[in-house]
Design a protein around this motif. Structure first.
Motif: not given
Length: 715
Positions: A38-42, A110-114
């Motif tokens: 997700n950080a890569y996408d950001a 993907g954010r729900f992986a948290v």
């Protein structure tokens, strides 16, 4: 009495979000890996994962990046909207980020992986020229709400406290961890995982790096071997690019310190890629084409990579033989490195697609291929490889929602075929140098005798793994005993180096069936039947060799018989047969041989000719000038011979190598056909020869392979 129809909305329970995160993602390590993506996408350049307070009852995980961050509107309209498709739209419209990236995410999950990691989450984020946003989620409180629509999340803004000045980015702090017992091994596996997100073999135009910090246990992430240094020790390297149906590849044997064998390299450009279409079997085999109406392609054209795009690959291979491994230095370090990192990973735009190349994944079936052809094929524990795809051009390769590889559709199957096709080139070239090393380090050893133990050992291990040792080990022991008895008989008869490959071939076929049955969870009684079949087959083969059936036979009758057996194959493959031997005025010759064995030997030569004609002339219909020539040649110095010639690509290896067992340039070919043919000829007093076209009196336009079954001057 009918009621008015009602229009009712779905009312998802609040726990749905937890299920998306907790049960869809396989492990905490994979969840962190997903957050890094997700950080890569950001558009982040650096992601730092910090494991804090691991020695206390309340550890936390902090994932911080320096990406573009989020505004309040982004949080409200996208982050809090499950399955939002804004990334998918960006990718479809080829909208690249400031760092020229296409988004990896597309499902909005993907954010729900948290939520796989912990029950309490704080998100702090800031976009350019915006206030800092803070989102606090206490999952225990949230899931008490009956429905998702009632599960409010509080978002507040503030003057930046984390991302101060001009800094932007996102920081996730996860506490009340579900997996609170992080061991040294788990942490090091996490380190290996998140630092492998970027391809080590690919030069990126942008920078993306990941760091793992464990403040209380810095030694846990220290001393990790330098991958590049270890790869420099690999004796073999291979790279390839497949684009628009054209293959460029380069091979390098870099030598082994202490072994006097010169380095060797080879390369080809703009060549065809041979593929093994799902199973490397000619469908027009002895049953004369009953299974299908069209031959399968044996080379890949541009259509084969449709929806996959260009493929780049780099492989490094090691040798785990004790003599070679010892010369690489740090033997245990290299072995551990291979155990933990062996396999072939997949990257898109230089970013890893999980979980290809992980210890439990064998997406190319390398280990089974190794069992089938142990003398040539590479298993996962000796290869480090990377495949890199273009995200923009591999649109038919869709990642699974659980983030564990691609959906196993047709495009995925074609990707496997293409990669295995390239890998087979590496395996063939490596075998040449590997055999030379073996000659220098293991003089006097018969590789066949050693090789037979490998597939049987793999079979025993598979039986043990599935608790079938009690039933299968006695039968495996019997198969090994039969093999050893046959080997001893042949050695006493002066047939060392001959015949064993045939037995070995039969054992391998049986082993492969057994291995497949065991690994697929077949019924124990069925597996036992197959094991007995393997033993029975060996018993029968032993009996066959003892008896033999050598007597005088007509060569014209032999040729006529093999022609009749292959009539449909000639037609289906659009091959013209030129056969002067069967013309009425051609004199016949008789020689003493076993007709059945000789028929198989001649058929092997036709098998090869049919295959390689497809390689040179891929189009099977129309005017493809495929030709096979069969004749009886009486002017060879050693005696009469049946000559088989074609106009395929020809032979590129020397005769000695061609007649060795397990050497084949066909993808997934076992490399047993010519060895078998030569063995049959020697058992019958002749040999397999490789004359040139002029010596064999073959037509000049047949500029491909020329082989001869030479019978000698006796009977």
């Amino acid at each position: 009495m009918n009621q008015e129809p009602l229009k009712l909305p779905f009312r998802p329970r609040a726990r749905l979000l937890q299920l998306l995160g907790d049960q869809l993602i396989g492990s905490p390590r994979l969840a962190i890996f997903e957050l890094v993506k997700n950080a890569y996408d950001a558009d982040a350049e650096t992601v730092t994962v910090t494991l804090k307070h691991l020695t206390t009852p309340s550890p936390t995980i902090v994932v911080e990046d320096d990406g573009e961050g989020m505004t309040l509107e982004t949080i409200r309209d996208i982050w809090l909207v499950p399955a939002h498709d804004h990334r998918a739209v960006q990718r479809k419209e080829s909208q690249r980020t400031r760092r020229n990236r296409l988004p990896l995410g597309e499902k909005g999950l993907g954010r729900f992986a948290v939520h796989k990691l912990g029950d309490k989450i704080q998100l702090v984020t800031r976009a350019k020229d915006s206030l800092e946003c803070v989102v606090d989620i206490d999952w225990d409180v949230l899931i008490e709400k009956p429905f998702l629509s009632e599960a409010d999340v509080t978002v507040r803004t503030r003057t930046p406290q984390v991302f101060i000045g001009t800094r932007t980015g996102t920081m996730l702090t996860i506490s009340r961890l579900r997996e609170s017992n992080w061991t040294r091994g788990e942490v090091r596996r996490l380190l290996r995982q998140i630092t492998s997100i970027s391809s080590p073999f690919e030069d990126r135009s942008d920078r993306f790096r990941t760091l793992l910090i464990v403040p209380e246990r810095p030694e846990w992430v220290a001393g990790v071997p330098d991958v590049e240094v270890l790869l420099d020790r690999a004796p073999w390297r291979f790279s390839f690019i497949l684009e628009d149906g054209q293959l460029d590849w380069s091979y390098e044997f870099r030598g082994v310190t202490g072994i006097k064998l010169a380095p060797r390299s080879a390369e080809m450009t703009a060549t065809s890629l041979l593929i093994a279409s799902r199973r490397d079997v000619d469908i027009y085999d002895d049953d004369q084409g009953a299974k299908s109406k069209k031959p399968k392609k044996v080379t890949a054209d541009a259509n084969h990579a449709e929806g996959i795009g260009p493929i780049r690959g780099t492989f490094f291979a090691f040798d785990r033989d004790r003599e070679v491994l010892a010369k690489l230095g740090d033997t245990q370090l290299v072995q551990n490195f291979l155990d933990e990192n062996g396999g072939v990973r997949v990257y898109r735009d230089g970013i890893r697609v999980y979980n290809y190349g992980e210890p439990g994944d064998d997406w190319l079936g390398l280990d089974l291929r190794r069992v089938n052809t142990p003398g040539r094929n590479l298993s996962r524990n000796i290869i480090i490889g990377a495949i890199d795809l273009s995200l923009a051009h591999s649109q038919k390769l869709q990642e699974k929602t659980n983030r564990e590889g691609f959906v196993e559709n047709d495009a995925y199957a074609r990707l496997q075929e293409l990669v295995l096709g390239a890998l087979s080139i590496f395996e063939v070239e490596r075998k040449i140098d590997k055999d030379n090393i073996r000659t220098l380090t293991e003089k006097g050893n018969d590789p066949e005798i050693r090789n037979i133990s490998q597939p049987l050992m793999a079979l025993r291990n598979a039986a043990k793994k599935h608790n079938l040792s009690a039933e299968l080990d006695p039968l495996i022991d019997k198969a090994e005993k039969n093999y050893n008895e046959m080997r001893d008989t042949m050695l006493r008869a002066g047939l060392s180096g001959m015949g064993l490959a045939v037995v070995f071939h039969e054992i391998q076929q049986g082993v492969r069936l057994l291995f497949d049955a065991i690994e697929s969870g077949g019924k124990p009684e069925t597996i036992q039947v197959q094991a007995r079949e393997l033993v029975r087959m060996l018993d029968g083969f032993t009996e066959l060799l003892r008896k033999g059936d050598r007597k005088l036979h007509s060569l014209k009758h032999l040729i006529r018989r093999v022609r009749d057996l292959n009539k449909i194959r000639f037609r289906a493959h659009n091959v013209k047969l030129i056969c002067p031997a069967l013309e009425d005025n051609t004199p016949d010759i008789e020689r003493e041989f076993s007709f059945g064995l000789m028929l198989g030997a001649l058929n092997n030569l036709l098998d090869n000719a049919f295959y390689w004609l497809q390689v040179r002339w891929p189009e099977s219909e129309g005017t493809a000038p495929r030709q096979i020539y069969i004749n009886i040649e009486q002017e060879l110095a050693e005696g009469p011979a049946i000559v088989v010639a074609d106009n395929g690509p020809g032979l590129v290896d020397d005769p000695e190598r061609l007649t060795r067992p397990f050497f084949s340039r066909r993808p997934d070919g076992m490399g047993i056909g010519l060895y078998y043919t030569n063995m049959v000829m020697e058992l019958n007093g002749g040999r397999l020869g490789f004359p040139d076209a002029e010596e064999a009196n073959a037509p000049k336009n047949l500029d491909g392979a020329v082989l001869a079954l030479i019978f000698g001057k006796g009977r």
